[in-house]
Motif scaffolding. Sequence first.
Motif, PDB file in Angstrom:
ATOM      1  N   ASP A  55       0.850  -1.192   0.000  1.00  0.00           N
ATOM      2  CA  ASP A  55       0.000   0.000   0.000  1.00  0.00           C
ATOM      3  C   ASP A  55       0.882   1.237   0.000  1.00  0.00           C
ATOM      4  O   ASP A  55       2.063   1.166   0.321  1.00  0.00           O
ATOM      5  CB  ASP A  55      -0.871   0.028   1.265  1.00  0.00           C
ATOM      6  N   GLY A  56       0.251   2.364  -0.324  1.00  0.00           N
ATOM      7  CA  GLY A  56       0.928   3.663  -0.225  1.00  0.00           C
ATOM      8  C   GLY A  56       2.236   3.710  -0.994  1.00  0.00           C
ATOM      9  O   GLY A  56       3.208   4.304  -0.535  1.00  0.00           O
ATOM     10  N   VAL A  57       2.248   3.082  -2.168  1.00  0.00           N
ATOM     11  CA  VAL A  57       3.488   3.066  -2.958  1.00  0.00           C
ATOM     12  C   VAL A  57       3.734   4.451  -3.552  1.00  0.00           C
ATOM     13  O   VAL A  57       2.857   5.039  -4.171  1.00  0.00           O
ATOM     14  CB  VAL A  57       3.410   2.016  -4.093  1.00  0.00           C
ATOM     15  N   GLU A  58       4.942   4.968  -3.339  1.00  0.00           N
ATOM     16  CA  GLU A  58       5.267   6.314  -3.817  1.00  0.00           C
ATOM     17  C   GLU A  58       6.664   6.327  -4.420  1.00  0.00           C
ATOM     18  O   GLU A  58       7.561   5.644  -3.929  1.00  0.00           O
ATOM     19  CB  GLU A  58       5.343   7.297  -2.633  1.00  0.00           C
ATOM     20  N   VAL A  59       6.827   7.142  -5.468  1.00  0.00           N
ATOM     21  CA  VAL A  59       8.165   7.461  -5.964  1.00  0.00           C
ATOM     22  C   VAL A  59       8.388   8.913  -5.573  1.00  0.00           C
ATOM     23  O   VAL A  59       7.782   9.811  -6.135  1.00  0.00           O
ATOM     24  CB  VAL A  59       8.259   7.268  -7.493  1.00  0.00           C
ATOM     25  N   ILE A  67      13.324   8.417  -4.134  1.00  0.00           N
ATOM     26  CA  ILE A  67      13.256   7.349  -3.136  1.00  0.00           C
ATOM     27  C   ILE A  67      11.937   6.607  -3.357  1.00  0.00           C
ATOM     28  O   ILE A  67      10.892   7.238  -3.536  1.00  0.00           O
ATOM     29  CB  ILE A  67      13.279   7.949  -1.712  1.00  0.00           C
ATOM     30  N   VAL A  68      11.976   5.284  -3.359  1.00  0.00           N
ATOM     31  CA  VAL A  68      10.744   4.505  -3.486  1.00  0.00           C
ATOM     32  C   VAL A  68      10.303   4.091  -2.083  1.00  0.00           C
ATOM     33  O   VAL A  68      11.097   3.546  -1.310  1.00  0.00           O
ATOM     34  CB  VAL A  68      10.967   3.244  -4.351  1.00  0.00           C
ATOM     35  N   TYR A  69       9.047   4.380  -1.786  1.00  0.00           N
ATOM     36  CA  TYR A  69       8.495   4.013  -0.478  1.00  0.00           C
ATOM     37  C   TYR A  69       7.244   3.148  -0.681  1.00  0.00           C
ATOM     38  O   TYR A  69       6.492   3.353  -1.632  1.00  0.00           O
ATOM     39  CB  TYR A  69       8.140   5.266   0.343  1.00  0.00           C
ATOM     40  N   ALA A  70       7.049   2.187   0.196  1.00  0.00           N
ATOM     41  CA  ALA A  70       5.836   1.371   0.164  1.00  0.00           C
ATOM     42  C   ALA A  70       5.657   0.750   1.538  1.00  0.00           C
ATOM     43  O   ALA A  70       6.619   0.676   2.314  1.00  0.00           O
ATOM     44  CB  ALA A  70       5.957   0.270  -0.880  1.00  0.00           C
ATOM     45  N   GLU A  71       4.446   0.310   1.841  1.00  0.00           N
ATOM     46  CA  GLU A  71       4.248  -0.307   3.150  1.00  0.00           C
ATOM     47  C   GLU A  71       3.094  -1.293   3.140  1.00  0.00           C
ATOM     48  O   GLU A  71       2.258  -1.293   2.235  1.00  0.00           O
ATOM     49  CB  GLU A  71       3.985   0.776   4.216  1.00  0.00           C
ATOM     50  N   LYS A  72       3.067  -2.144   4.136  1.00  0.00           N
ATOM     51  CA  LYS A  72       1.909  -3.000   4.404  1.00  0.00           C
ATOM     52  C   LYS A  72       1.773  -3.040   5.915  1.00  0.00           C
ATOM     53  O   LYS A  72       2.595  -3.654   6.609  1.00  0.00           O
ATOM     54  CB  LYS A  72       2.153  -4.417   3.857  1.00  0.00           C
ATOM     55  N   ILE A  73       0.806  -2.316   6.409  1.00  0.00           N
ATOM     56  CA  ILE A  73       0.592  -2.282   7.857  1.00  0.00           C
ATOM     57  C   ILE A  73      -0.592  -3.202   8.162  1.00  0.00           C
ATOM     58  O   ILE A  73      -1.725  -2.921   7.793  1.00  0.00           O
ATOM     59  CB  ILE A  73       0.294  -0.836   8.352  1.00  0.00           C
ATOM     60  N   ASP A  75      -1.268  -4.574  11.384  1.00  0.00           N
ATOM     61  CA  ASP A  75      -1.812  -4.370  12.721  1.00  0.00           C
ATOM     62  C   ASP A  75      -0.760  -3.594  13.517  1.00  0.00           C
ATOM     63  O   ASP A  75       0.374  -4.063  13.664  1.00  0.00           O
ATOM     64  CB  ASP A  75      -2.055  -5.756  13.357  1.00  0.00           C
ATOM     65  N   PRO A  76      -1.126  -2.417  14.025  1.00  0.00           N
ATOM     66  CA  PRO A  76      -0.137  -1.597  14.749  1.00  0.00           C
ATOM     67  C   PRO A  76       0.484  -2.336  15.932  1.00  0.00           C
ATOM     68  O   PRO A  76       1.565  -1.955  16.403  1.00  0.00           O
ATOM     69  CB  PRO A  76      -0.939  -0.392  15.233  1.00  0.00           C
ATOM     70  N   ALA A  77      -0.153  -3.392  16.395  1.00  0.00           N
ATOM     71  CA  ALA A  77       0.397  -4.128  17.535  1.00  0.00           C
ATOM     72  C   ALA A  77       1.553  -5.043  17.132  1.00  0.00           C
ATOM     73  O   ALA A  77       2.341  -5.464  17.971  1.00  0.00           O
ATOM     74  CB  ALA A  77      -0.711  -4.949  18.192  1.00  0.00           C
ATOM     75  N   LEU A  78       1.671  -5.329  15.833  1.00  0.00           N
ATOM     76  CA  LEU A  78       2.758  -6.200  15.368  1.00  0.00           C
ATOM     77  C   LEU A  78       4.049  -5.414  15.200  1.00  0.00           C
ATOM     78  O   LEU A  78       4.016  -4.199  14.973  1.00  0.00           O
ATOM     79  CB  LEU A  78       2.385  -6.812  14.010  1.00  0.00           C
ATOM     80  N   PRO A  79       5.206  -6.071  15.297  1.00  0.00           N
ATOM     81  CA  PRO A  79       6.460  -5.372  15.027  1.00  0.00           C
ATOM     82  C   PRO A  79       6.536  -4.908  13.564  1.00  0.00           C
ATOM     83  O   PRO A  79       5.934  -5.533  12.684  1.00  0.00           O
ATOM     84  CB  PRO A  79       7.543  -6.403  15.329  1.00  0.00           C
ATOM     85  N   THR A  80       7.274  -3.821  13.351  1.00  0.00           N
ATOM     86  CA  THR A  80       7.401  -3.256  12.009  1.00  0.00           C
ATOM     87  C   THR A  80       8.842  -3.348  11.531  1.00  0.00           C
ATOM     88  O   THR A  80       9.762  -2.929  12.240  1.00  0.00           O
ATOM     89  CB  THR A  80       6.940  -1.785  12.009  1.00  0.00           C
ATOM     90  N   VAL A  81       9.013  -3.894  10.339  1.00  0.00           N
ATOM     91  CA  VAL A  81      10.336  -4.045   9.735  1.00  0.00           C
ATOM     92  C   VAL A  81      10.455  -3.066   8.576  1.00  0.00           C
ATOM     93  O   VAL A  81       9.571  -3.018   7.717  1.00  0.00           O
ATOM     94  CB  VAL A  81      10.532  -5.490   9.212  1.00  0.00           C
ATOM     95  N   LEU A  82      11.517  -2.267   8.566  1.00  0.00           N
ATOM     96  CA  LEU A  82      11.769  -1.366   7.433  1.00  0.00           C
ATOM     97  C   LEU A  82      12.876  -1.985   6.580  1.00  0.00           C
ATOM     98  O   LEU A  82      13.996  -2.184   7.051  1.00  0.00           O
ATOM     99  CB  LEU A  82      12.206   0.016   7.927  1.00  0.00           C
ATOM    100  N   SER A 145       0.933 -15.161   4.768  1.00  0.00           N
ATOM    101  CA  SER A 145       1.788 -15.542   5.895  1.00  0.00           C
ATOM    102  C   SER A 145       2.638 -14.401   6.442  1.00  0.00           C
ATOM    103  O   SER A 145       3.494 -14.630   7.283  1.00  0.00           O
ATOM    104  CB  SER A 145       2.697 -16.705   5.468  1.00  0.00           C
ATOM    105  N   LEU A 146       2.411 -13.176   5.974  1.00  0.00           N
ATOM    106  CA  LEU A 146       3.197 -12.042   6.488  1.00  0.00           C
ATOM    107  C   LEU A 146       2.889 -11.860   7.971  1.00  0.00           C
ATOM    108  O   LEU A 146       1.741 -11.703   8.361  1.00  0.00           O
ATOM    109  CB  LEU A 146       2.846 -10.767   5.693  1.00  0.00           C
ATOM    110  N   ALA A 147       3.955 -11.881   8.799  1.00  0.00           N
ATOM    111  CA  ALA A 147       3.747 -11.893  10.251  1.00  0.00           C
ATOM    112  C   ALA A 147       4.094 -10.570  10.919  1.00  0.00           C
ATOM    113  O   ALA A 147       3.932 -10.416  12.128  1.00  0.00           O
ATOM    114  CB  ALA A 147       4.580 -13.018  10.869  1.00  0.00           C
ATOM    115  N   CYS A 148       4.625  -9.605  10.148  1.00  0.00           N
ATOM    116  CA  CYS A 148       5.014  -8.302  10.696  1.00  0.00           C
ATOM    117  C   CYS A 148       4.471  -7.220   9.769  1.00  0.00           C
ATOM    118  O   CYS A 148       4.166  -7.481   8.609  1.00  0.00           O
ATOM    119  CB  CYS A 148       6.533  -8.150  10.727  1.00  0.00           C
ATOM    120  N   ASN A 149       4.417  -5.998  10.272  1.00  0.00           N
ATOM    121  CA  ASN A 149       4.205  -4.867   9.371  1.00  0.00           C
ATOM    122  C   ASN A 149       5.496  -4.664   8.600  1.00  0.00           C
ATOM    123  O   ASN A 149       6.587  -4.952   9.103  1.00  0.00           O
ATOM    124  CB  ASN A 149       3.885  -3.604  10.165  1.00  0.00           C
TER     125      ASN A 149
END
Length: 462
Positions: A55-59, A67-73, A75-82, A145-149
Amino acid sequence: MQSVQTYIADNKDRFLEELLGLLRLPSISADPNYREEVRQTAEQVAAYLEKAGADGVEVIATPGHPIVYAEKILDPALPTVLVYGHYDVQPPDPLDLWESGPFDPVIKSTPLHPDGAIFARGSCDDKGQVFMHIKAFEAMQASGSLACNIKFMIEGEEEVGSDHLGDFCAANREKLACDVILISDTSIIANDTPSLTTGLRGLSYMEVEVTGPNRDLHSGVYGGAVANPINILCKMIASLQDEHKRITIPGFYDDVEELSNAEREALNKAPFNADEYKKALDIRAVYGEEGYTTLERVSIRPTLDVNGIWGGYTGEGAKTVLPSKASAKISMRLVPNQQSDKITALFTEHFKAIAPAGVKVKVMAHHGGEPAVTPIDTPEYMAAHKAMEKTFGKAPIPKREGGSIPIVALFEEVLGVKSVLMGFGLDSDAIHSPNEHYGVFNFYKGIETIPYFYSYYAELKR
Ligand code: BES
Ligand code: MN
Ligand code: MN
């Protein structure tokens, strides 16, 4: 539901085909003539992230390359990996030493890559390794099966000093907020000897210019009576190291972290074959600071190297000339706790001080970067350790590397977040050199390993 590893196995040929497409784009960040190609590469990376389900894919435009940015959030309770990486590449020169076109990828086997290696600029550094993350993400998404943001920040200026990434991070602290930064832009010891990188060197990159007489002179008419800037420059450079190959700049070693004997012993336990090392480089002997092993010289010790030197007549035949100017580019690799700005200042002061009266000296600083060390007692390091152990069938060895990724120290400073350096290249993959390549085995091993990182991390971080 299909398992993530089944999805990878079912789609591996397509993954490789897609990577070859990405490698055909000459995203040479250093050359202004390739600005458009660099942008196209950013668009293509963004498109793959979008297709993979981000989601939120941006150039995002910067004063330099995007810079290319993108994310998949999830659940805010899960750890987030950048996930950080770079889609820009080094210039391919010298072109005539490539056996196939640098942007015309071909797969050939080599002694270290019997299953084939992808020959192309950027295959290992870093498009191939970035693409492993995009494909692992696709596979985790598709198999539920994605287990983190997850957040992706893939930049286009790493090979030219990441000039605009620091400002971007400082201005986007919220957006980039995460628990760990995951980077694949380093190497493993061998395909049957996995390792995790626990440190990187910093860098001070200088350019010097020595000027003698106000114009080129006849070397017979004036030779012997006027300082020759090339002779002088060579002498000055030679004096920067003593007979023990120690750097002579006053204060240079003041802040260098000295490792304990136990730490040095552990470091030297890593497999290393001096004969193979010499044979691969076609050298009769290694060369470096006395009192340290080769493994230490390329990881925990600082260096000073001339990267380029020019001046005078270098054309066909002989021209008798006493040149007016001589120049050199000099890099210093730094170790914890040296500081790039401080070393740059020490170099500048010393280099001016050693110039004889017959010449003028200019010293200029190019980019710098700070060294970094990563802890090994964290859930994220353990997750990476377990992931590699799972897929290689062998525990990875922690090792410090000699290259630099200045952004690692910057992330820590600006975002307060540590990195995990889980690269899959080999030192012999010829990054920055002609015939850069990346093992097909390594590419697939990365895609296979990354999903385990996420599941172990989610578990360990709980
Ligand atoms: N991926 C490399 C750094 C690297 C290579 C780390 C091998 C560990 C092992 C990165 O793309 C790079 O080339 N960095 C530059 C520094 C930058 C400021 C131009 C370097 O190390 O010269
Ligand atoms: Mn790189
Ligand atoms: Mn590089």
